[in-house]
Design a protein around this motif. Structure first.
Motif, PDB file in Angstrom:
ATOM      1  N   ASP A 309       1.574 -37.606   1.523  1.00 26.67           N
ATOM      2  CA  ASP A 309       0.231 -37.163   1.145  1.00 26.67           C
ATOM      3  C   ASP A 309       0.293 -35.691   0.796  1.00 26.67           C
ATOM      4  OD1 ASP A 309      -2.104 -38.875   1.363  1.00 26.67           O
ATOM      5  OD2 ASP A 309      -1.390 -39.276   3.409  1.00 26.67           O
ATOM      6  N   PHE A 310      -0.099 -35.334  -0.385  1.00 27.15           N
ATOM      7  CA  PHE A 310      -0.267 -33.902  -0.653  1.00 27.15           C
ATOM      8  C   PHE A 310      -1.062 -33.690  -1.931  1.00 27.15           C
ATOM      9  CE2 PHE A 310       3.901 -34.921  -2.552  1.00 27.15           C
ATOM     10  CZ  PHE A 310       3.722 -34.453  -3.831  1.00 27.15           C
ATOM     11  N   THR A 311      -1.558 -32.498  -2.078  1.00 26.02           N
ATOM     12  CA  THR A 311      -2.305 -32.141  -3.281  1.00 26.02           C
ATOM     13  C   THR A 311      -1.748 -30.822  -3.788  1.00 26.02           C
ATOM     14  OG1 THR A 311      -4.251 -33.166  -2.350  1.00 26.02           O
ATOM     15  CG2 THR A 311      -4.595 -31.688  -4.220  1.00 26.02           C
ATOM     16  N   ILE A 312      -1.535 -30.737  -5.073  1.00 25.65           N
ATOM     17  CA  ILE A 312      -1.144 -29.455  -5.651  1.00 25.65           C
ATOM     18  C   ILE A 312      -2.259 -29.037  -6.606  1.00 25.65           C
ATOM     19  CG2 ILE A 312       0.649 -28.153  -6.856  1.00 25.65           C
ATOM     20  CD1 ILE A 312       2.610 -30.334  -6.225  1.00 25.65           C
ATOM     21  N   HIS A 313      -2.750 -27.801  -6.410  1.00 25.68           N
ATOM     22  CA  HIS A 313      -3.842 -27.315  -7.248  1.00 25.68           C
ATOM     23  C   HIS A 313      -3.286 -26.605  -8.464  1.00 25.68           C
ATOM     24  CE1 HIS A 313      -5.445 -27.650  -3.137  1.00 25.68           C
ATOM     25  NE2 HIS A 313      -6.513 -28.135  -3.773  1.00 25.68           N
ATOM     26  N   LYS A 314      -4.159 -26.365  -9.389  1.00 27.47           N
ATOM     27  CA  LYS A 314      -3.786 -25.572 -10.557  1.00 27.47           C
ATOM     28  C   LYS A 314      -3.322 -24.201 -10.084  1.00 27.47           C
ATOM     29  CE  LYS A 314      -6.427 -27.612 -14.273  1.00 27.47           C
ATOM     30  NZ  LYS A 314      -7.497 -27.475 -15.244  1.00 27.47           N
ATOM     31  N   GLY A 315      -2.208 -23.776 -10.641  1.00 28.98           N
ATOM     32  CA  GLY A 315      -1.716 -22.444 -10.297  1.00 28.98           C
ATOM     33  C   GLY A 315      -1.033 -22.381  -8.948  1.00 28.98           C
ATOM     34  N   GLY A 343       3.533 -48.513  -2.689  1.00 31.74           N
ATOM     35  CA  GLY A 343       2.155 -48.341  -2.274  1.00 31.74           C
ATOM     36  C   GLY A 343       1.732 -46.905  -2.465  1.00 31.74           C
ATOM     37  N   GLY A 344       0.416 -46.688  -2.421  1.00 32.45           N
ATOM     38  CA  GLY A 344      -0.085 -45.337  -2.570  1.00 32.45           C
ATOM     39  C   GLY A 344      -0.466 -45.036  -4.001  1.00 32.45           C
ATOM     40  N   THR A 345      -1.145 -43.911  -4.172  1.00 33.38           N
ATOM     41  CA  THR A 345      -1.581 -43.563  -5.519  1.00 33.38           C
ATOM     42  C   THR A 345      -1.121 -42.154  -5.888  1.00 33.38           C
ATOM     43  OG1 THR A 345      -3.638 -42.745  -4.597  1.00 33.38           O
ATOM     44  CG2 THR A 345      -3.670 -44.986  -5.472  1.00 33.38           C
ATOM     45  N   ILE A 346      -0.930 -41.988  -7.182  1.00 33.54           N
ATOM     46  CA  ILE A 346      -0.612 -40.673  -7.719  1.00 33.54           C
ATOM     47  C   ILE A 346      -1.683 -40.368  -8.760  1.00 33.54           C
ATOM     48  CG2 ILE A 346       1.112 -39.287  -8.923  1.00 33.54           C
ATOM     49  CD1 ILE A 346       3.183 -41.432  -8.050  1.00 33.54           C
ATOM     50  N   THR A 347      -2.335 -39.247  -8.603  1.00 35.61           N
ATOM     51  CA  THR A 347      -3.388 -38.891  -9.551  1.00 35.61           C
ATOM     52  C   THR A 347      -3.028 -37.570 -10.210  1.00 35.61           C
ATOM     53  OG1 THR A 347      -4.854 -39.791  -7.896  1.00 35.61           O
ATOM     54  CG2 THR A 347      -5.886 -38.799  -9.820  1.00 35.61           C
ATOM     55  N   LEU A 348      -3.001 -37.566 -11.523  1.00 32.24           N
ATOM     56  CA  LEU A 348      -2.685 -36.341 -12.245  1.00 32.24           C
ATOM     57  C   LEU A 348      -3.931 -35.914 -13.005  1.00 32.24           C
ATOM     58  CD1 LEU A 348      -0.508 -34.290 -13.245  1.00 32.24           C
ATOM     59  CD2 LEU A 348      -0.185 -35.799 -15.203  1.00 32.24           C
ATOM     60  N   ASP A 349      -4.416 -34.750 -12.680  1.00 36.47           N
ATOM     61  CA  ASP A 349      -5.565 -34.200 -13.377  1.00 36.47           C
ATOM     62  C   ASP A 349      -6.700 -35.211 -13.436  1.00 36.47           C
ATOM     63  OD1 ASP A 349      -6.898 -32.180 -14.536  1.00 36.47           O
ATOM     64  OD2 ASP A 349      -5.945 -32.333 -16.520  1.00 36.47           O
ATOM     65  N   GLY A 350      -6.927 -35.901 -12.307  1.00 39.31           N
ATOM     66  CA  GLY A 350      -8.051 -36.831 -12.235  1.00 39.31           C
ATOM     67  C   GLY A 350      -7.749 -38.242 -12.719  1.00 39.31           C
ATOM     68  N   LYS A 351      -6.579 -38.426 -13.333  1.00 38.71           N
ATOM     69  CA  LYS A 351      -6.257 -39.768 -13.819  1.00 38.71           C
ATOM     70  C   LYS A 351      -5.236 -40.423 -12.903  1.00 38.71           C
ATOM     71  CE  LYS A 351      -5.140 -39.037 -18.224  1.00 38.71           C
ATOM     72  NZ  LYS A 351      -5.718 -37.778 -18.704  1.00 38.71           N
ATOM     73  N   ASP A 352      -5.487 -41.693 -12.578  1.00 37.21           N
ATOM     74  CA  ASP A 352      -4.526 -42.409 -11.741  1.00 37.21           C
ATOM     75  C   ASP A 352      -3.309 -42.796 -12.590  1.00 37.21           C
ATOM     76  OD1 ASP A 352      -3.088 -43.993 -10.094  1.00 37.21           O
ATOM     77  OD2 ASP A 352      -4.717 -45.371  -9.586  1.00 37.21           O
ATOM     78  N   ILE A 353      -2.161 -42.288 -12.236  1.00 32.97           N
ATOM     79  CA  ILE A 353      -0.975 -42.597 -13.038  1.00 32.97           C
ATOM     80  C   ILE A 353       0.034 -43.411 -12.240  1.00 32.97           C
ATOM     81  CG2 ILE A 353      -1.185 -40.556 -14.520  1.00 32.97           C
ATOM     82  CD1 ILE A 353       1.124 -39.357 -12.748  1.00 32.97           C
ATOM     83  N   SER A 354      -0.428 -44.038 -11.160  1.00 25.88           N
ATOM     84  CA  SER A 354       0.519 -44.740 -10.274  1.00 25.88           C
ATOM     85  C   SER A 354       1.370 -45.774 -11.005  1.00 25.88           C
ATOM     86  CB  SER A 354      -0.234 -45.433  -9.155  1.00 25.88           C
ATOM     87  OG  SER A 354      -1.160 -44.547  -8.590  1.00 25.88           O
ATOM     88  N   ALA A 355       0.791 -46.410 -12.022  1.00 24.03           N
ATOM     89  CA  ALA A 355       1.544 -47.474 -12.682  1.00 24.03           C
ATOM     90  C   ALA A 355       1.916 -47.101 -14.111  1.00 24.03           C
ATOM     91  CB  ALA A 355       0.721 -48.761 -12.670  1.00 24.03           C
ATOM     92  N   THR A 356       1.760 -45.845 -14.429  1.00 21.24           N
ATOM     93  CA  THR A 356       2.046 -45.413 -15.802  1.00 21.24           C
ATOM     94  C   THR A 356       3.550 -45.252 -16.002  1.00 21.24           C
ATOM     95  OG1 THR A 356       0.043 -44.125 -15.548  1.00 21.24           O
ATOM     96  CG2 THR A 356       1.339 -43.701 -17.513  1.00 21.24           C
ATOM     97  N   PRO A 357       4.070 -45.702 -17.137  1.00 20.46           N
ATOM     98  CA  PRO A 357       5.507 -45.517 -17.374  1.00 20.46           C
ATOM     99  C   PRO A 357       5.872 -44.037 -17.570  1.00 20.46           C
ATOM    100  CG  PRO A 357       4.450 -46.545 -19.277  1.00 20.46           C
ATOM    101  CD  PRO A 357       3.434 -46.490 -18.191  1.00 20.46           C
ATOM    102  N   THR A 358       7.137 -43.753 -17.377  1.00 20.22           N
ATOM    103  CA  THR A 358       7.633 -42.377 -17.440  1.00 20.22           C
ATOM    104  C   THR A 358       7.213 -41.654 -18.717  1.00 20.22           C
ATOM    105  OG1 THR A 358       9.554 -43.141 -16.218  1.00 20.22           O
ATOM    106  CG2 THR A 358       9.722 -40.987 -17.263  1.00 20.22           C
ATOM    107  N   ARG A 359       7.394 -42.341 -19.832  1.00 22.87           N
ATOM    108  CA  ARG A 359       7.104 -41.701 -21.110  1.00 22.87           C
ATOM    109  C   ARG A 359       5.672 -41.201 -21.162  1.00 22.87           C
ATOM    110  NH1 ARG A 359       9.925 -42.510 -25.961  1.00 22.87           N
ATOM    111  NH2 ARG A 359      11.407 -41.496 -24.639  1.00 22.87           N
ATOM    112  N   LYS A 360       4.748 -42.072 -20.715  1.00 21.69           N
ATOM    113  CA  LYS A 360       3.328 -41.698 -20.750  1.00 21.69           C
ATOM    114  C   LYS A 360       3.049 -40.532 -19.801  1.00 21.69           C
ATOM    115  CE  LYS A 360       1.186 -44.663 -23.539  1.00 21.69           C
ATOM    116  NZ  LYS A 360       2.191 -44.273 -24.543  1.00 21.69           N
ATOM    117  N   ARG A 361       3.722 -40.535 -18.668  1.00 21.33           N
ATOM    118  CA  ARG A 361       3.513 -39.438 -17.731  1.00 21.33           C
ATOM    119  C   ARG A 361       3.970 -38.126 -18.359  1.00 21.33           C
ATOM    120  NH1 ARG A 361       4.703 -41.694 -11.621  1.00 21.33           N
ATOM    121  NH2 ARG A 361       4.139 -43.847 -12.126  1.00 21.33           N
ATOM    122  N   ARG A 362       5.092 -38.184 -19.032  1.00 19.92           N
ATOM    123  CA  ARG A 362       5.578 -36.951 -19.640  1.00 19.92           C
ATOM    124  C   ARG A 362       4.604 -36.490 -20.715  1.00 19.92           C
ATOM    125  NH1 ARG A 362      11.834 -36.243 -18.796  1.00 19.92           N
ATOM    126  NH2 ARG A 362      11.218 -34.189 -19.459  1.00 19.92           N
TER     127      ARG A 362
END
Ligand SMILES: Nc1ncnc2c1ncn2[C@@H]1O[C@H](COP(=O)(O)OP(=O)(O)OP(=O)(O)O)[C@@H](O)[C@H]1O
Ligand SMILES: Nc1ncnc2c1ncn2[C@@H]1O[C@H](COP(=O)(O)OP(=O)(O)OP(=O)(O)O)[C@@H](O)[C@H]1O
Ligand SMILES: [Mg+2]
Ligand SMILES: [Mg+2]
Lengths: 557, 421, 371, 327
Positions: A309-315, A343-362
């Motif tokens: 569990d963690f959160t990284i803020h802008k900057g 299990g668990g979720t990953i959210t990048l800039d408000g979007k859930d990317i837990s199941a997003t492929p690598t290319r899309k994440r990049r």
């Protein structure tokens, strides 16, 4: 860099330095000849002179440090001493006797052993097999050899298991196997090429204890490192190499790291310190309850990540400390989408990317400085400009509507080479022909060129010289100021503490502790990494930490 | 307070520690289980040839050349040289073996077959090791050259010999075949009773001791011998290290070139022996095109066997067995195999259900049902499918068994002394 | 700088030149050693290549080889070794011939359909190996060897008269029936009944497509990246399993085209004497041409030349195996001389640096120049 | 247009007659089909003073290469030009119209016809029928075996005739039949070890006479049968007299012969005589185009068997028995 005077013009500007004694006049211990004497060594590679007229004298029974920038020619010189490469010119004398090595076998026979910068181990063989290889005549390959290995391992506290497969070992263990390999052959002179680059402080200390012990037994050690603090701590003599030639020696008793750095690169020793905080309260990356299980070859399922569990803020720079193999690699892979979490979720800039492929994440703004640049960051046999495309093939300027745009990519590569000071003859050379530090700068430049929102930086300065280190740190700091969120993983605790805004400790796949980088010391952090501490680390929580710095020999066991 | 000695080993979760090793009792149990299953199928289907003495001895004879080629591949690849030239080296073995064999007796033929193959190996070694050329290109070239040279040479040698032609050698004296007198007959009788399991065991054992060419014995012994040399001697350790990490080997004073050369030459010799076996034992003559792709099958058997002698011989044995089945009354035997396959698939279904892989289980179940229906509604398999049986079987085995293949790490990589990093 | 370029050009030309010369010399040594006048067979071969009809044969054969080699090369570019081109093209030719004979459509459509069926069939057959590799980790080397043999059996079964085959009264051949003329690919006729198959041009055009896709598209970049380093490609966002599938399917689809020049331009039916083994020659050619479309073009021509020119040797009283030997020697000579030239180039470069240093220049490594 | 490959040696020296054969895969030296054709050419060279030319195919070649080969032979003035094997069918159909004055011989194919094409075909099934009769008579176990090299229609003809002959002679007899490979993999003709393994399987299943139509792979079957003390029946030529099989000749009961050599010779002769053969030229039992060899003294000593064979032969010639061409 332009400020560096050419070597012959270099003068001893600092106390503790002297011009290199030439013509072998350096006879410190008159009674016995020096363990190693290299004289006039020159070695040319296609397009580059790795060593030019190098002279070094190593006294018997000392630890002699060799320092210099990336690509200065240290490894090459050592390979020459070890018989792996033949010098174009120059002579080698061992114990006062002129020798000529045709292969490492000759050097081994003269009591020289080398632990290479890149481990020389066969993954699919056992420790025993790796150790006895080439030295089968000594104790055979069976029970006698096993006994000998255990004996050496016990004598120096190496804790090596002879029947483990090397691929199952962590870096520190591999290092110990390498040292054991050398001792097994009865080496009197040990060459250690950047042995500490991959070790955490405790491991470094343990290694140094071993070195002192070896020294006490009359063995000679030649030691290469970019970590100048270490060098001062362990060395008896220091030789500085710049651009293939020896530029001076230093006395560790009097020299400071600052002086050493200046002699090496002609610039100030950079510090990773970043005190002005740029942390905002806008979360950029949010990870909750991330879990990942892995299946062993024999079908056993293990949890490699649990409840992360963690959160990284802008900057914000979040630093993760931990001994290698505690889940860092898996965490990165999960964030990059190279491994799908259980299990668990990953959210990048408000979007859930837990199941997003690598290319899309990049494409979505994750930048990635991999821990193993050769395996994950570069196409070694491809030209630089293609390496610039790697990982961002779908983005501008590399391509437009599915079609590559080599012209634009080349132009941008040239920009990166310029802006990040990648030292290369051109953008058409292969990535393999750059030295490690320059490869790293290229990767950093590439990842920063796509305005990432979130950067994963794993060991961003590993094996990189002090000059390049500074540039990489600057790049990260600058982006952070503009709102970049960074996940920093590093074995270099100074770097970790200096760059991070927040620190977490990973242990056995869990984030077990957190610390404030403003107050924590590397020693305290190192202790926490071994699983000895939980929760929030206060500087005062751990009074014994201070003692860590000067661990004594007997504690090493 | 002794944090300093906490090493990554103790802190880091161990990766794959304690790999489970198959012990002898387990292996025997698995073999017995397999045999019992085959026996069951035999009893149900009445395809008594499935485990007859003749079937097994035929399987052995068909497996040996493949196994020798596979062994050749193993030697080369363990030292890091991919050898797709096995076929060519085998061809050289057939030609040289027959050429010397018909003139100076079969054993001279065997030796010359070895030499012929070794020459092919030497060429491959020169190209790949000394000149560092892509191993596959070199192997392909060796194959082409071997065909060209042997066909060309036949015009000057066999064509002029009595009983030979430009495509075929005169007949070679056979190598002594041994049959263990009392035992062999007794086992054959036992097998002929068609009892469950007992007869099958007798058939298998009988097949292994009947009409056994001495060269077969030599060839079979080469498999454990290879294992011993490569895994139990200093020489073998050095050789394997060249396939795993030649630069590490070099850094310890191992002359990598030397070991690669030795390995590739031995590899050629093994394949050459396989060729000589074909010419001298299997057929008694050299015949253009007689290897017919067996070098490639040997390569496949080696990969199938995970670059290990035991696994490789299992692969070669599987080929030999199915080939033999198909050649000896194929339609009926292979028909029985449908049943065997169906039963195996049912086992897979159970396993997949246990593992909660429902989709896969459903697919497997459908396949099994299809096979049962096919088996029940027909008495023979079309001969074309019979022909495909060995290959389909291999594919199925590979697809169904978990793949943990691991080739030598530096296999196929170029290596130059002093270029290591 | 200019001089340097000239050097490189010279070096680039030195490779092939050295290769051809040494291959010819080696062949001559072999011939002389076997007591045959060495010059004569070679002269005959060169002479053969001067004839128009042989030239057409060479060109047509080169087109066929080109397709097979492209199929192999697609695999090689991402470290997949598709030995199965042989089975793929034969099955594709057979199925598409059946479909082509069964259906009649107006001109170009008919051809298009046959070609599409061939590509689909080839892709399907290669896809089996792809799926086994991606899902089950089965080595494609093994599976494609197996699939070649299985294809043979399958074709034999399908070609039975009771299935899809046709046996003409009085013939011992099995065919798939003849494709109607609307399905014949127009050929370039150059007088006297000599025809260059139209599909030969399609083949070479495909080389351009191959180049473009590989070097100018994202997909091609991903494919090459995977071939260069699977781990790096994966980290860059390539789905390795999908890549295996895609490239295997592509390779199979191109393999499926290999039989088309013959099917659409010559035989118009698949029969028992439809050639086999082209897939294996394709491997040689792809490797010889270094998986580069231009390289493949020249090596396809070279191998086709040796094939066709040596065919005339036996009528002249020489063993035509000389051609096979030459092929083997050329392959070795070409790759070895490339390596030698490369090493020579490196040594020269090294020397130059040494000379510059000796001439008293400051230590000026390339790196500094750029910095 | 440029020069053609045949232009240089435009035609053979005037007056000198010449004939050419283009071989099937395997070429000269296969001790079988191609060698038989060569024997016919050789005989013609000797008896008719024609000059012979030969051309071999390359492996994996296509129809175009065959067209080229035939064109070149025809253009050089050889007459007749004979394609050995049905693989030449399509090529001859293309080339023949371009050289109306040349006679083209096509062996084993009757489907491609033309005014200057002579289809030299054989009733292999009839010879095989006789082999079946002999096998049934010689068999004690009532089980006989057939081994085919490659499963193509031509070889199936052998099987069909053989099976019919066996069944007609002994309705209770069992015929085991095995093929070694599937087309276009013609290695079944070249791998004697497969022939041997197949024969062993049949022997183990009770067969005591084995007829193999498997080219060179047949030698493996003959070896296996002879070693087991059982009868073998050879094919194409009289294998009793083949040097390579001398060791096993006592157990070679008979061979089904196919007079390819005679057919080639006859065609050349007809061209020389000015009345070239054209259309289907069928070689059956009646013309001794196919038959059973009787070189083995033991065969000759089996009176009952011989009688049965002779009767069957007479019946076939008299069309009382109609032998099937497909199993
Ligand atoms: N095998 C080789 N072939 C060509 N060039 C080489 C080779 N090895 C080293 N070099 C060149 O020699 C120079 C010195 O390399 P070396 O590895 O000795 O540097 P180093 O001082 O060990 O650097 P680092 O601190 O990064 O390890 C480099 O610039 C490199 O380009
Ligand atoms: N086979 C080779 N061909 C060309 N150059 C080589 C080769 N091997 C090594 N080099 C050179 O070695 C140099 C240094 O390599 P090395 O990997 O030691 O660099 P490094 O800076 O020490 O890397 P790292 O920091 O990752 O440990 C590179 O600049 C490269 O030019
Ligand atoms: Mg170094
Ligand atoms: Mg480094």
């Amino acid at each position: 860099m332009d400020a560096i005077p050419s070597p012959p013009a270099l003068s001893p500007r600092h106390t503790g330095f002297q011009l290199l004694p030439r013509q072998g006049e350096c006879v410190i211990n008159a009674s016995s000849p020096p363990a190693v004497e290299l004289h006039g060594i020159t070695k040319r590679f296609p397009g580059v002179v790795a060593n030019k007229d190098i002279a070094i004298t190593v006294r018997k029974g000392t630890v002699h440090a060799l320092i210099g920038e990336n690509g200065a020619g240290k490894s090459t010189l050592m390979k020459i001493l070890y018989g792996m490469q033949k010098p174009d010119e120059g002579t080698i004398a061992i114990d006062g006797e002129q020798v000529s090595f045709n292969n490492p076998g000759d050097a081994i026979a003269r009591g020289i052993g080398m632990v290479h910068q890149h481990f020389m181990l066969a993954d699919n063989l056992t420790v025993l097999e790796n150790v006895v290889l080439g030295g089968e005549k000594l104790y055979g390959i069976g029970a006698k050899a096993r006994k000998k290995i255990v004996e050496i391992s016990d004598a120096y506290g190496l804790g090596v298991r002879p029947d483990a497969l090397v691929e199952d070992l962590g870096v520190a263990d591999r290092q110990r196997v390498e040292i054991l390999k050398v001792l097994y052959r009865g080496a009197r002179t040990l060459i250690l090429d950047e042995p500490t680059a991959v070790l955490v402080p405790q491991e470094v200390d343990a290694l140094f204890d071993n070195l002192r012990e070896l020294k006490a037994e009359g063995l000679t050690v030649i030691f290469i490192s970019h970590k100048l603090g270490e060098v001062l701590k362990v060395a008896d003599d220091i030789t500085v190499i710049r651009r293939g030639t020896t530029v001076g020696t230093a006395d560790p008793k009097t020299a400071t790291t600052k002086q050493l750095a200046e002699l090496m690169v002609g610039s100030e020793l950079p510090s990773p310190e970043t005190r002005e905080s740029t942390v905002t309260d806008v979360p950029m990356l949010k990870v909750s309850d991330l879990r990942l299980a892995a299946t062993d070859p024999d079908g056993v399922v293990r949890e490699v990540l649990a409840g992360i569990d963690f959160t990284i803020h802008k900057g914000e720079v979040l630093g993760i400390a931990g001994v290698e193999g505690n889940g860092q690699t898996e965490l990165i892979e999960a964030l990059m989408g190279m491994a799908l979490p259980d299990g668990g979720t990953i959210t990048l800039d408000g979007k859930d990317i837990s199941a997003t492929p690598t290319r899309k994440r990049r494409e979505g703004g994750i930048g990635y400085i991999p821990e193993d640049r050769h395996r994950h960051g570069l196409l070694l046999e491809s030209p630089l400009w293609e390496n610039r495309i790697l990982g961002h093939v779908t983005e501008r300027p590399n391509s437009k509507r599915g079609i590559l745009d080599p012209k634009a990519a080349r132009k941008d590569t040239e920009r990166i080479v310029r802006e990040y000071d990648v030292r290369t003859p051109g953008i058409d050379v292969t990535a393999a022909s750059l030295s490690g530090g320059n490869q790293q700068k290229l990767i950093v430049g590439r990842e920063m060129s796509h305005d990432p929102k979130f950067l994963i930086a794993a060991h961003p300065t590993r094996g990189v010289d002090v000059g390049a280190q500074a540039q990489i740190w600057d790049a990260i700091r600058e982006a952070r100021r503009e709102g970049l969120a960074v996940l920093l993983i590093s074995a270099d605790l100074d770097e970790l503490i200096g760059l991070s805004d927040t620190l977490r400790v990973i242990y056995r796949g869990r984030l077990v502790a957190d610390a404030d980088p403003a107050t924590i010391t590397p020693e305290e952090l190192g202790t926490a990494m071994t699983g000895a501490a939980r929760g929030h680390l206060e500087a005062t929580d751990n009074p014994s930490a201070a003692a860590d710095g000067d661990t004594t020999e007997d504690e090493a066991r | 307070m002794s944090t300093s000695t906490v090493s990554a080993t103790s802190a880091a979760p161990k990766k794959g520690g304690g790999r489970r090793k198959l012990t002898l009792p387990w292996i025997l149990l698995i073999i017995a289980g397999g045999l019992a299953l085959v026996s069951l199928v035999r009893v149900i289907s009445g395809a008594d040839d499935l485990t007859s003495v003749g079937q097994i001895s035929g399987a052995l004879q068909l497996a040996v050349p493949i196994a020798l080629a596979g062994l050749g591949g193993l030697w080369a690849e363990r030292a890091g040289v991919v050898n797709i030239g096995l076929e060519g080296m085998m061809i050289l073995g057939t030609w040289f073996g027959a050429w010397a064999g018909y003139q100076w007796g079969p054993w001279t033929g065997v030796v010359m077959g070895l030499v012929g193959g070794a020459l092919g190996g030497l060429l491959h070694a020169i190209i790949t090791v000394t000149f560092n050329v892509n191993h596959i290109v070199s192997g392909v070239a060796v194959n082409i050259l071997a065909i060209g040279f042997t066909q060309y040479l036949s015009n000057f040698t066999f064509d002029e010999a009595p009983g030979g032609s430009s495509k075929q050698s005169p007949r070679i004296e056979p190598i002594t075949e041994i049959t263990i007198p009392g035992l062999s007959d007794w086992l054959a009788t036992l097998q002929a009773k068609h009892w469950f399991f007992v007869s099958d065991l007798a058939g298998v054992l009988g097949g292994l001791v009947t009409d056994l060419s001495l060269l077969t014995v030599v060839a079979v012994l080469l498999i454990p011998a290879t294992w011993w040399v490569l895994w139990r001697t200093a020489f073998g350790l050095r050789l394997r290290s060249c396939g795993e990490n030649p630069i590490a080997a070099e850094s310890l004073g191992v002359n990598v070139y030397k070991y690669k050369y030795i390995a590739v030459i031995v590899s050629g010799a093994m394949a050459g022996l396989g060729g000589a076996f074909l010419a001298i034992v299997s057929t008694g003559i050299y015949q253009e095109g007689q290897t017919g792709g067996r070098g490639y099958i040997g390569l496949a058997a080696m990969i199938f066997g995970n670059w290990m002698p035991g696994g490789m011989s299992l692969g070669a044995g599987l080929f030999g067995f199915t080939y033999s089945l198909k050649l000896r009354g194929g339609a009926e035997n292979v028909h029985a195999m449908l049943l065997l396959l169906a039963i195996l698939l049912v086992a897979v279904v159970v396993w997949q259900l246990y593992k909660k892989k429902h989709v896969q289980a459903a697919i497997s179940a459908a396949c099994a049902a299809g096979l049962f229906v096919w088996y029940a509604l027909t008495d023979a398999v079309p001969s074309q499918f019979v022909d495909a049986a060995p290959y389909v079987t291999t594919l199925l085995v590979l697809a169904l068994s978990a793949q943990r293949l691991r080739m030598p790490k530096a296999d196929g990589m170029p290596y130059r002394k002093g270029q290591g990093k | 700088m200019k001089k340097f370029d000239k050097d490189r050009l010279l070096l680039a030309a030195a490779g092939p030149a050295l290769a051809l010369v040494s291959a010819f010399v080696l062949t001559m040594i072999v011939l002389a050693a076997s007591g045959v006048a060495p010059i004569d067979p070679l002269r005959i071969m060169v002479e053969q290549a001067g004839y128009e009809d042989v030239q057409v044969l060479i060109l047509n054969q080169a087109g066929i080889y080109y397709l097979a080699a492209l199929a192999v090369a697609i695999g090689f570019r991402m470290n997949l070794f598709n030995i199965g081109v042989d089975g793929q093209y034969r099955l594709a030719a057979m199925i598409s011939a059946v479909v082509g004979a069964a259906v009649t459509l107006p001109g170009p459509l008919h051809i298009l359909m046959i070609v599409a069926v061939a590509m689909l069939t080839g892709a399907f057959w290669a896809g089996i190996a792809g799926i086994l590799k991606a899902k089950r980790g089965v080595s494609e080397v093994v599976s494609t060897i197996m699939l070649n043999a299985i294809a043979t059996a399958l074709i034999a079964w399908l070609l039975l008269p009771k299935n899809l085959g046709v046996q003409v009264e009085g013939s011992n051949d099995l065919t798939t029936g003849k494709i109607a003329e609307s399905g014949w690919f127009p050929a370039l006729t150059i007088g006297d009944g000599l025809e260059i198959y139209g599909f030969t041009f399609v083949a070479f055009a495909l080389g351009i497509v191959y180049w473009f896709v590989l070097n100018r598209t994202r997909f091609g970049f991903d494919l090459r990246a995977t071939g260069a380093s699977e781990s790096a490609a994966q980290a860059s966002g390539v789905d390795a399993k999908k890549m295996i599938m895609t490239s295997m399917l592509l390779s199979g689809a191109v393999a499926g085209l290999t039989g088309m020049p013959l099917l659409l331009g010559e035989s118009h039916t698949y029969n028992l004497s439809f050639p086999l083994g082209i897939g294996f020659t394709g491997i040689t050619i792809a490797l010889l041409g270094r998986n580069h479309p231009v390289g493949i073009f020249f090596s396809a021509l070279l191998i086709a030349f040796i094939d066709k020119a040596s065919a005339g040797l036996d009528t002249a009283g020489y063993a035509k195996e000389i051609g096979t030997i030459m092929q083997g020697l050329i392959v070795i000579a070409v790759v070895v001389s490339y390596e030698l030239v490369r090493r020579y180039g490196i040594r020269r470069q090294q020397q130059k640096v040494g000379e510059e240093l000796a001439a008293g220049h400051a230590i000026k490594t390339d790196k500094e120049v750029a910095a | 247009g440029g020069k053609k490959s045949s232009d240089s040696a435009s035609s053979t020296e005037s007056g000198q007659k010449s004939a050419a054969i283009a071989y099937d895969i395997g070429g000269r030296g296969d001790q079988s089909f191609n060698d038989a054709a060569y024997a016919g050419l050789e005989k013609a060279e000797k008896d008719l003073q024609v000059k012979g030319a030969e051309a071999e195919p390359t492996e994996g070649e296509s129809e175009a290469d065959k067209v080229q080969r035939l064109t070149e032979l025809a253009r050089k003035g050889h007459n007749p030009v004979i394609g050995v094997g049905f693989a030449y069918g399509a090529a001859i159909e293309k080339v023949a119209p371009k050289f109306p004055k040349t006679t083209f011989g096509l062996i084993d194919d009757a489907s491609k016809t033309g005014p200057n094409i002579a289809n030299l075909v054989f009733n292999e099934e009839q010879g095989s029928y006789l082999a079946g009769v002999a096998a049934a008579k010689a068999s004690k176990s009532g089980t006989v075996g057939f081994i085919g090299g490659v499963e193509v229609p031509l070889i199936k003809k052998f099987e069909a005739g053989f099976t019919q002959g066996v069944k007609d002679t002994n309705p209770n007899a069992k015929v085991l039949s095995t093929y070694l490979s599937q087309p276009p993999d013609f290695s079944g003709f070249a791998k004697p070890d497969l022939g041997k393994a197949a024969a062993k399987g049949q022997l183990d299943n009770g067969a005591d006479v084995i007829y193999s139509a498997a080219g060179l792979a047949g030698s493996g079957a003959i070896e296996a049968a002879a070693t087991a003390g059982k009868w073998a029946i050879g094919v194409d030529s009289d294998q009793y007299n083949q040097a390579g099989l001398a060791k096993y000749k006592d157990k070679i009961l008979t061979s089904v012969t196919k007079d390819v050599s005679g057919s080639v010779y006859n065609l050349i002769k007809s061209v020389q005589d000015g009345s070239p053969q054209s259309g289907e030229v069928r070689y059956g039992l009646d013309k001794n185009g196919v038959g059973l060899a009787d070189s083995n003294p033991e065969y000759k000593s089996m009176a009952e068997l011989q009688a049965a064979v002779e009767k069957a032969k007479a019946d076939i010639i008299a069309k009382k028995i109609n032998v099937k061409t497909a199993p």
